[in-house]
Write an enzyme that holds these catalytic residues in place. Structure first.
Site, PDB file in Angstrom:
ATOM      1  N   LYS A  22       0.825  -1.215   0.000  1.00 14.23           N
ATOM      2  CA  LYS A  22       0.000   0.000   0.000  1.00 14.23           C
ATOM      3  C   LYS A  22       0.863   1.272   0.000  1.00 14.23           C
ATOM      4  O   LYS A  22       0.546   2.232  -0.706  1.00 14.23           O
ATOM      5  CB  LYS A  22      -0.918  -0.015   1.231  1.00 14.23           C
ATOM      6  CG  LYS A  22      -1.849   1.164   1.318  1.00 14.23           C
ATOM      7  CD  LYS A  22      -2.944   0.907   2.320  1.00 14.23           C
ATOM      8  CE  LYS A  22      -2.404   0.673   3.714  1.00 14.23           C
ATOM      9  NZ  LYS A  22      -2.355   1.856   4.561  1.00 14.23           N
ATOM     10  N   ARG A  97     -10.907   4.179   9.564  1.00 15.07           N
ATOM     11  CA  ARG A  97     -10.544   2.925  10.229  1.00 15.07           C
ATOM     12  C   ARG A  97     -11.733   2.337  10.980  1.00 15.07           C
ATOM     13  O   ARG A  97     -11.651   1.212  11.462  1.00 15.07           O
ATOM     14  CB  ARG A  97      -9.463   3.189  11.288  1.00 15.07           C
ATOM     15  CG  ARG A  97      -8.058   3.318  10.774  1.00 15.07           C
ATOM     16  CD  ARG A  97      -7.353   1.992  10.804  1.00 15.07           C
ATOM     17  NE  ARG A  97      -6.034   1.961  11.387  1.00 15.07           N
ATOM     18  CZ  ARG A  97      -4.948   2.583  10.955  1.00 15.07           C
ATOM     19  NH1 ARG A  97      -5.005   3.392   9.948  1.00 15.07           N
ATOM     20  NH2 ARG A  97      -3.797   2.402  11.541  1.00 15.07           N
ATOM     21  N   ARG A 135      11.572 -12.986   6.025  1.00 16.51           N
ATOM     22  CA  ARG A 135      12.480 -11.841   6.132  1.00 16.51           C
ATOM     23  C   ARG A 135      13.449 -12.027   7.291  1.00 16.51           C
ATOM     24  O   ARG A 135      13.088 -12.509   8.354  1.00 16.51           O
ATOM     25  CB  ARG A 135      11.674 -10.563   6.378  1.00 16.51           C
ATOM     26  CG  ARG A 135      11.115  -9.982   5.134  1.00 16.51           C
ATOM     27  CD  ARG A 135      10.929  -8.505   5.195  1.00 16.51           C
ATOM     28  NE  ARG A 135      10.186  -8.009   6.329  1.00 16.51           N
ATOM     29  CZ  ARG A 135       9.564  -6.838   6.320  1.00 16.51           C
ATOM     30  NH1 ARG A 135       9.607  -6.087   5.231  1.00 16.51           N
ATOM     31  NH2 ARG A 135       8.919  -6.407   7.383  1.00 16.51           N
ATOM     32  N   ARG A 168      12.587 -10.285  12.930  1.00 15.62           N
ATOM     33  CA  ARG A 168      11.983  -9.243  13.760  1.00 15.62           C
ATOM     34  C   ARG A 168      10.713  -9.781  14.398  1.00 15.62           C
ATOM     35  O   ARG A 168       9.995 -10.573  13.799  1.00 15.62           O
ATOM     36  CB  ARG A 168      11.634  -8.017  12.909  1.00 15.62           C
ATOM     37  CG  ARG A 168      12.860  -7.317  12.422  1.00 15.62           C
ATOM     38  CD  ARG A 168      12.550  -5.976  11.846  1.00 15.62           C
ATOM     39  NE  ARG A 168      11.263  -5.943  11.157  1.00 15.62           N
ATOM     40  CZ  ARG A 168      10.921  -4.979  10.307  1.00 15.62           C
ATOM     41  NH1 ARG A 168      11.747  -4.007  10.051  1.00 15.62           N
ATOM     42  NH2 ARG A 168       9.741  -4.983   9.723  1.00 15.62           N
ATOM     43  N   ARG A 179      -2.089  -9.810  12.836  1.00 16.98           N
ATOM     44  CA  ARG A 179      -2.280  -8.472  12.244  1.00 16.98           C
ATOM     45  C   ARG A 179      -3.208  -8.543  11.035  1.00 16.98           C
ATOM     46  O   ARG A 179      -4.034  -7.662  10.813  1.00 16.98           O
ATOM     47  CB  ARG A 179      -0.925  -7.887  11.824  1.00 16.98           C
ATOM     48  CG  ARG A 179      -0.159  -7.305  12.997  1.00 16.98           C
ATOM     49  CD  ARG A 179       1.228  -6.886  12.596  1.00 16.98           C
ATOM     50  NE  ARG A 179       1.248  -5.789  11.635  1.00 16.98           N
ATOM     51  CZ  ARG A 179       2.199  -5.612  10.730  1.00 16.98           C
ATOM     52  NH1 ARG A 179       3.204  -6.465  10.645  1.00 16.98           N
ATOM     53  NH2 ARG A 179       2.169  -4.592   9.910  1.00 16.98           N
TER      54      ARG A 179
HETATM   55  P1  ADP Z   1      -0.231   1.033  10.998  1.00 17.08           P
HETATM   56  O1  ADP Z   1      -0.624   0.722   9.579  1.00 17.08           O
HETATM   57  O2  ADP Z   1       1.040   0.423  11.429  1.00 17.08           O
HETATM   58  O3  ADP Z   1      -1.350   0.891  11.982  1.00 17.08           O
HETATM   59  P2  ADP Z   1      -0.569   3.935  10.746  1.00 17.08           P
HETATM   60  O4  ADP Z   1       0.535   4.871  10.454  1.00 17.08           O
HETATM   61  O5  ADP Z   1      -1.667   3.885   9.761  1.00 17.08           O
HETATM   62  O6  ADP Z   1       0.174   2.560  10.972  1.00 17.08           O
HETATM   63  O7  ADP Z   1      -1.219   4.279  12.161  1.00 17.08           O
HETATM   64  C1  ADP Z   1      -0.457   4.279  13.346  1.00 17.08           C
HETATM   65  C2  ADP Z   1      -1.401   4.383  14.538  1.00 17.08           C
HETATM   66  O8  ADP Z   1      -2.054   5.648  14.528  1.00 17.08           O
HETATM   67  C3  ADP Z   1      -2.534   3.371  14.561  1.00 17.08           C
HETATM   68  O9  ADP Z   1      -2.144   2.162  15.144  1.00 17.08           O
HETATM   69  C4  ADP Z   1      -3.583   4.099  15.405  1.00 17.08           C
HETATM   70  O10 ADP Z   1      -3.275   4.025  16.779  1.00 17.08           O
HETATM   71  C5  ADP Z   1      -3.400   5.537  14.972  1.00 17.08           C
HETATM   72  N1  ADP Z   1      -4.302   5.846  13.831  1.00 17.08           N
HETATM   73  C6  ADP Z   1      -3.948   6.096  12.540  1.00 17.08           C
HETATM   74  N2  ADP Z   1      -5.023   6.337  11.778  1.00 17.08           N
HETATM   75  C7  ADP Z   1      -6.092   6.230  12.590  1.00 17.08           C
HETATM   76  C8  ADP Z   1      -7.504   6.345  12.402  1.00 17.08           C
HETATM   77  N3  ADP Z   1      -8.033   6.607  11.193  1.00 17.08           N
HETATM   78  N4  ADP Z   1      -8.318   6.163  13.471  1.00 17.08           N
HETATM   79  C9  ADP Z   1      -7.819   5.909  14.701  1.00 17.08           C
HETATM   80  N5  ADP Z   1      -6.508   5.775  14.951  1.00 17.08           N
HETATM   81  C10 ADP Z   1      -5.638   5.934  13.919  1.00 17.08           C
END
Ligand code: ADP
Length: 236
Positions: A22, A97, A135, A168, A179
């Site tokens: 992505k 989300r 990995r 890791r 996940r």
């Molecule tokens: P990952 O794909 O590793 O979860 P992101 O960079 O998209 O990484 O998000 C990191 C964290 O930021 C998430 O785990 C969440 O805690 C918070 N976060 C990001 N986007 C949202 C969202 N749309 N709603 C709620 N929390 C969010």
């Protein structure tokens, strides 16, 4: 000053599981879609670095793997949609989300003259598990190896540092499956919601095809869905 959006300014909402490519696609899509890549994760991290009130509220939640409250991210996105650099379109990544975020977004977008489109990058989970669990990383210099496609010269040893390679924690198979399961249960209802709301949905096989080819496919599907028409006569 608020941007002057054309009546069909595309807001592309990108979905893809961990390991689906992505991040790469959101960069490549800039070839056919001008406008910023808006990642709520990046925005929250910027606030954390700044140490402001939003950063302080989010940091604890993010560190413990929880979501930040809907009201907070909805507000951040609403403000971001009004920045001048969104005039030609946007790519949304990591948002929505939750169902509540999806509903708020669908109300917000027309208010700012955006037309939504969803891109769903689909990848066979078994492939993701195989790739990520194969990995290996050097604990000293951080170089990543792949048992299949990019192995070190001596198995298990870093070419540069001579250190013993490690898996890791987040590349362990059980963690990856966990996940992927979380991603699925979070995303499926949101995709269903967009389907029911008749938002154009482009589903593209991620997988092993060259990233440039996948991006080309996404762009042409978005054009066919009428989301990337050339914008004519927009007053900026
Ligand atoms: P990952 O794909 O590793 O979860 P992101 O960079 O998209 O990484 O998000 C990191 C964290 O930021 C998430 O785990 C969440 O805690 C918070 N976060 C990001 N986007 C949202 C969202 N749309 N709603 C709620 N929390 C969010």
């Amino acid at each position: 000053m608020e941007p002057n959006h054309s009546p069909r300014t595309p807001a592309i909402i990108l979905f893809g599981s961990p390991g689906s490519g992505k991040g790469t696609q959101s960069r490549l899509l800039r070839d056919c879609l001008q406008g910023p890549h808006i990642s709520t994760g990046d925005m929250l991290r910027t606030h954390i670095t700044a140490g402001d009130a939003i950063g302080q509220e989010s940091e604890r939640l993010i560190r413990s793997g929880r979501l930040v409250p809907d009201e907070l991210v909805n507000q951040l996105v609403e403000e971001r949609l009004q920045q001048p650099d969104t005039a030609s379109g946007i790519i949304l990544d990591g948002y929505p989300r939750t169902l509540n975020q999806a509903k708020v977004l669908l109300e917000l977008l027309p208010r700012f003259a955006f037309v939504p489109g969803v891109v769903h990058l689909m990848v066979d989970y078994e492939r993701i598990v195989a790739r990520l669990s194969g990995r290996r990383q050097c604990p000293v210099c951080g170089t990543l190896y792949s048992l299949k496609t990019n192995p070190s010269q001596t198995p298990g040893i870093c070419d540069k540092e001579g250190a013993t390679l490690i898996t890791r924690e987040d590349d362990r198979e059980s963690v990856i499956r966990e996940r992927l399961g979380q991603y699925d249960s979070q995303t499926t209802p949101i995709l269903d919601f967009f389907r029911h709301a008749h938002v154009p949905l482009v589903e593209v096989e991620g997988g092993d095809a060259a990233p440039g080819l996948i991006a080309g496919q996404i762009c042409s599907s978005l054009r066919s869905a009428g989301l990337l028409e050339p914008v004519v006569g927009t007053v900026r």
